[in-house]
Enzyme design. Structure first.
Site, PDB file in Angstrom:
ATOM      1  N   GLU B 243       0.899  -1.157   0.000  1.00 21.50           N
ATOM      2  CA  GLU B 243       0.000   0.000   0.000  1.00 21.50           C
ATOM      3  C   GLU B 243       0.929   1.195   0.000  1.00 21.50           C
ATOM      4  O   GLU B 243       1.724   1.355   0.928  1.00 21.50           O
ATOM      5  CB  GLU B 243      -0.890  -0.098   1.239  1.00 21.50           C
ATOM      6  CG  GLU B 243      -2.007   0.903   1.275  1.00 21.50           C
ATOM      7  CD  GLU B 243      -1.713   1.995   2.258  1.00 21.50           C
ATOM      8  OE1 GLU B 243      -1.036   2.978   1.857  1.00 21.50           O
ATOM      9  OE2 GLU B 243      -2.137   1.879   3.420  1.00 21.50           O
ATOM     10  N   CYS B 280      -1.766   7.832   4.986  1.00 23.04           N
ATOM     11  CA  CYS B 280      -1.835   7.465   3.565  1.00 23.04           C
ATOM     12  C   CYS B 280      -3.064   8.060   2.906  1.00 23.04           C
ATOM     13  O   CYS B 280      -3.085   8.221   1.683  1.00 23.04           O
ATOM     14  CB  CYS B 280      -1.829   5.948   3.404  1.00 23.04           C
ATOM     15  SG  CYS B 280      -2.951   5.108   4.517  1.00 23.04           S
TER      16      CYS B 280
END
Lengths: 476, 476
Positions: B243, B280
Site C-alpha cells: 500500500e 496514507c
C-alpha cells in the site's frame, strides 16, 4: 506484411489460407477502441452481460460446423474431441451467464452508518481492458472465447484476444460469433478485439501498453514467465494470470491399489496418451513402489501406454519439441527407455515411458519437468522415506494424484500434506485430466504451475482475476 | 555489528537504547524456523488461531503502558493518538478472531459427485511464510501486529516481521506479547519471527529467499516498487501487497457546498493537519471552483490550515523529506505559496498550502504526487471541463472525495465515474482520513496507490492476500 499459414497435422500439410500478422497501427487502434469501449461496458448491468454471453452461445451454435472444420484441420484433434470442447465452452458461457444473474449481487458488501462511523458499500468493478492470449491445446475452451475471455467479459472488462497462430482460422470464426452477438445487443464492437501474430511483436506491444490492465495466458513456463516479466517491468505493473507447466505427479502408495491394477493401468495410460497427452494436467510422474505388486503395476502401465492409440500432435513445432525432450530423457537413462515401435503417420505423437529409481530421479532435476505430449516417467521407490524425499523436492504443480487407501496406508496423511504444499488439486484414486468446470474446482497452483496461486482459471470464481473493489462511503 | 537508535521528536534527541541490525545468520535462522513452524501452524484449526489472536490482545493489554511509553517516545505521536491506534489494533485482532470462528468455514466450497463427475471440496490454505514490513506512520496498526500480520496469522501463515527502524522499541515490546501468547498456547515460537534493520540488507535477504511466499508492506512508492521488483525477479515470483502513495483528491463541485463552508473548511484542515498529515489517506489535492463561493472556501481552507496546531513529525528524515518536497512545490508557484509562520518546536511539521490554476497543475506532473506531511495543493478550476481534464490525468489513488449534492450538480455522475477509474474508495461529503475497519471497506487502489488493486489492506477480507485454494477431488 508478414504472412503465415496454419497446419493440418492429419494431412501433414499447411492449410491454404494465408494470414497476416496485425500491424503496429492495427494494434494501436484495437487498444484505443478497447479502452473506449471499457468505459461504457464496465458500467453495463450484470443482466445485459449475462445476455451477451448467452447470445454468444447462440452464435457459436449457428457457426458450429464451420468452427468444427477449422478446429479439426488446424489442430489434428478429432471430431469427438471437438464435441467435448465445444460443449465445455458453451457450458462455461452459460455458467457465467447464470453467475451474473444469481451471484453478482453477492459480491457487494454493505455496512450502514453507526455512531460516528460512515456507511460503506463495497462494489466489484472491472479491472480494465484485458489481454487474453489464445492457447495452443484448447482452441476453444482456453482461447478466443475460453475461460479467460468469458471471465473478463462477465466482469465487465473489454477483451483484446491475441489469437494463437496455430489455429487462427478457428479463432477468427469464434471472433465473428462474438462480434455478431455484440451487434445484436447493440453493444460497441470495441468490447472485443481480435489480433493476429505468429511472433511476439503484437503480444509485446499489448502487454507493455498502459491501457491493458490484466493478462490471461495458458501455455508454457517460458512463455508465461516472459509475460510476467514484461508486466512487472511496466511503469504501472499489472496482474498476469498465467497457467503454465505442470508434471502432475501420481503417487501409488505402498498398499491399496493391488486389487485394481487392471483398473488403474489402462485408466492412467489413457490419461497419458489421449489426444497425445497435450493437456496441462496430463500425469507425467508416477511414483510406484518396488514390490511384487508394484512391479506388476509398472509392467502393466508400460504395456498399456505403449499399446495405446497414437494421436496427432497439434503442430510440427510441438512434435519437434516433444521429440527433443524425449531424447533428453532417453540420454539420462537409456537402459529403461521404452517407446512405441512401428509406423505412424508423420504428425502422430510416438508415446514413450521411462523408468528410473529414486537416486536417478534426484540426480537430474530436469526429470521432474513437464514433457508436453504422451510421455511419462516412472520413479520406482524402495520405501516411504524415498517417496517423501522425492515429493519434498517437487516444484509447484497443478495437480497431484494419490492411489491408495487411507485406512491401509500409514503414510497417507503425510503424503497428502506433502502434496498439499506443492499442488492446487489433489485427486484420490482417479486421473487428473478432465477438469470439472465447477466453483469447487481449483485450476492453478504454486509457481510455476501458475503465476499466482491465489486464483483459479476454471469455474466462475475465476472472475476475481479481473475484478477489483470500489467502496462508496456516505452514498446512502 | 551495526548499531542505531530511535529518535524522540518531542525531545529532539535520540532515545538511549542502541539496537543492532540482525545479522545474515540471524535472518537465515529466522527463515528456517519460520518455514518449519509454517508446516504445523498452517494445519491448526481456525479455532486455535482465533484463540491465539485473542491471547495476543490480552498480552497487549497487559503491556499497554510500556508499549505506550515506547510508542510516544519513538514517534512523536500523542497519547491520545496512541489510544486510538491501540484500540484499532485490538479491534483488528478481535475482528479476525471472530472471522475465524464464524466465517472461515464459508471459504470452503463443496460439490458432490454427479453422473461421471467427481466430488470436489475446495479449501482455503495458508500461502506460506509471510514477510511483513513495519510502517513508519502506524507503529501498531500497520506494523508488528498490524493489519498484515494479523491477516497472515489468521490465514495460518507464519510471519516474519522486519521492524521499522524508527520504532524498534515499540516493535520489540509488541513482539514479546506475540511470543508470550504463542508460549501460553503451546505453539511454536517460530510462527512469529522479529528482525531488525535500519537499512535494506535484511529486507533484501528476506524478500529474495525462496522460503518467503508473500510480502505485506505499507510505505512509499519507491520502497514498495523496490520490493515488487525484487519479488518479481525471483526464480519463483511471489505476491506483494504494497500500500503505497496517494494524493487523495478532493473535488468540490460547482454547487452544493456553499451553505457549509464553515463546516467543511475546518473539517478538511483537520484531515490535512492532524498528526502532521502523516496518513496514507491525507487529502492532498483540492479541486475548488473559481467563483465567489469557491474563492471564499479557498480562503477559509487556507486560513484553517495555517492556523491549525502543528504536530510533531515522526522522524528528522521524514521532516527533511517533507521540507524538500515543500521547497520543490514552492519553486513551481512561489506567488501563491502560504506557510505557517512563527516559532515551532524543531520536529513540528510546518504546514503549508499552495494554490494553482489548472494550467499550472497540468504543466507540472509532480504537483499531483503525494507530499507526506501537512501540505495540500488547491487547484482552482474555471469550469467542469477543466475539472474533468484534471481528474482524467490523475494516477491511481487510495481515495477520492466529492463535496457537493447529486441533485444540484449536473456533473455529479461524471465526476464519480472519472474518480471510480482512479481510486479504491469514493467519499461523499466527508474526509478520507479515519479508515473504518470493516468488510465493506476497500483500502487499496490502482497502482501506485497499491501494488494490486484486487485486494484490500483493511477488513477481514484482507486475509485473501495470504490464502490460496486447494481442491480435494474424490475425498468423500
Amino acid at each position: 506484411m508478414r504472412g503465415f499459414q496454419t497446419f493440418n497435422p492429419q494431412l501433414n500439410d499447411f492449410n491454404p489460407i494465408k494470414y497476416c500478422s496485425s500491424t503496429y497501427e492495427e494494434v494501436e487502434l484495437a487498444l484505443e477502441k478497447s479502452q473506449k469501449a471499457f468505459l461504457s461496458y464496465s458500467k453495463t448491468s450484470p443482466t445485459l452481460r449475462s445476455e451477451l454471453l448467452l447470445q454468444i452461445t447462440q452464435e457459436l451454435e449457428t457457426a458450429k460446423s464451420t468452427i468444427e472444420a477449422f478446429y479439426c484441420s488446424e489442430s489434428g484433434l478429432s471430431n469427438a474431441r471437438f464435441e467435448i470442447e465445444f460443449t465445455r465452452t458453451i457450458f462455461q458461457l452459460t455458467s457465467f451467464s447464470d453467475f451474473l444473474l444469481n451471484n453478482w449481487k453477492q459480491l457487494e458488501t454493505y455496512t450502514p452508518a453507526s455512531q460516528n462511523l460512515p456507511s460503506l458499500r463495497k462494489k466489484p468493478r472491472a479491472i480494465g481492458p484485458v489481454l487474453v492470449m489464445g492457447s495452443s491445446n484448447f482452441p476453444l475452451a482456453y482461447s478466443t472465447i475460453g475461460g479467460d475471455s468469458v471471465a473478463a467479459l462477465a466482469a465487465g472488462c473489454s477483451v483484446v484476444v491475441k489469437a494463437h497462430p496455430m489455429h487462427v482460422g478457428t479463432s477468427l470464426e469464434v471472433s465473428n460469433c462474438i462480434l455478431s452477438a455484440l451487434r445484436k445487443l447493440n453493444l460497441e464492437e470495441g468490447i472485443f478485439q481480435h489480433l493476429i501474430d505468429d511472433g511476439f511483436q503484437v503480444a509485446t506491444q499489448l502487454i507493455t501498453d498502459a491501457r491493458i490492465q490484466a493478462v490471461g495466458f495458458t501455455g508454457s513456463i517460458r512463455g508465461g514467465r516472459a509475460i510476467m516479466d514484461l508486466a512487472s517491468k511496466r511503469k504501472s505493473p499489472i496482474p498476469v494470470f498465467a497457467e503454465m507447466g505442470s508434471a502432475n505427479p501420481v503417487v501409488f502408495l505402498e498398499n491399496g491399489y493391488e486389487e485394481k491394477i487392471n483398473h488403474f493401468a489402462p485408466l492412467f495410460a489413457g490419461s497419458i496418451c489421449n489426444d497425445a497427452g497435450q493437456f496441462c494436467t496430463k500425469p507425467g510422474l508416477f511414483f510406484i513402489p518396488k514390490s511384487e505388486k508394484g512391479n506388476e503395476l509398472t509392467t502393466r502401465l508400460i504395456e498399456e501406454v505403449i499399446e495405446y492409440t497414437s494421436f496427432y500432435m497439434l503442430h510440427p513445432s510441438i512434435q519437434n519439441n516433444f521429440e527433443l525432450l524425449k531424447k533428453e530423457r532417453e540420454s539420462l537413462a537409456a537402459n529403461s527407455w521404452i517407446e512405441k515401435k512401428g509406423k505412424l503417420k508423420p504428425l502422430q505423437g510416438r508415446q514413450a515411458i521411462l523408468q528410473v529409481d529414486v537416486k536417478e530421479f534426484l540426480a537430474h532435476n530436469q526429470l521432474q519437468e513437464e514433457v508436453f505430449g504422451p510421455f511419462a516417467l516412472i520413479i520406482s521407490y524402495e520405501n516411504s522415506v524415498e517417496l517423501k524425499t522425492c515429493l519434498a523436492k517437487l516444484g509447484g504443480q497443478l495437480t497431484g494424484s494419490i492411489v491408495g487407501d487411507s485406512s491401509k496406508s500409514p503414510d497417507f496423511d503425510e503424503v497428502v500434506d506433502l502434496l498439499a504444499l506443492k499442488v492446487g488439486r489433489i485427486i484420490l484414486n482417479g486421473i487428473p485430466t478432465g477438469v470439472r468446470v465447477d466453483d469447487a474446482m481449483n485450476h492453478g497452483g504454486p509457481y510455476p504451475a501458475s503465476s499466482d496461486s491465489r486464483f483459479t482459471a476454471v469455474g466462475t470464481q475465476s472472475i476475481t482475476r479481473f475484478l477489483r473493489n470500489l467502496t462508496f462511503q456516505n452514498f446512502d
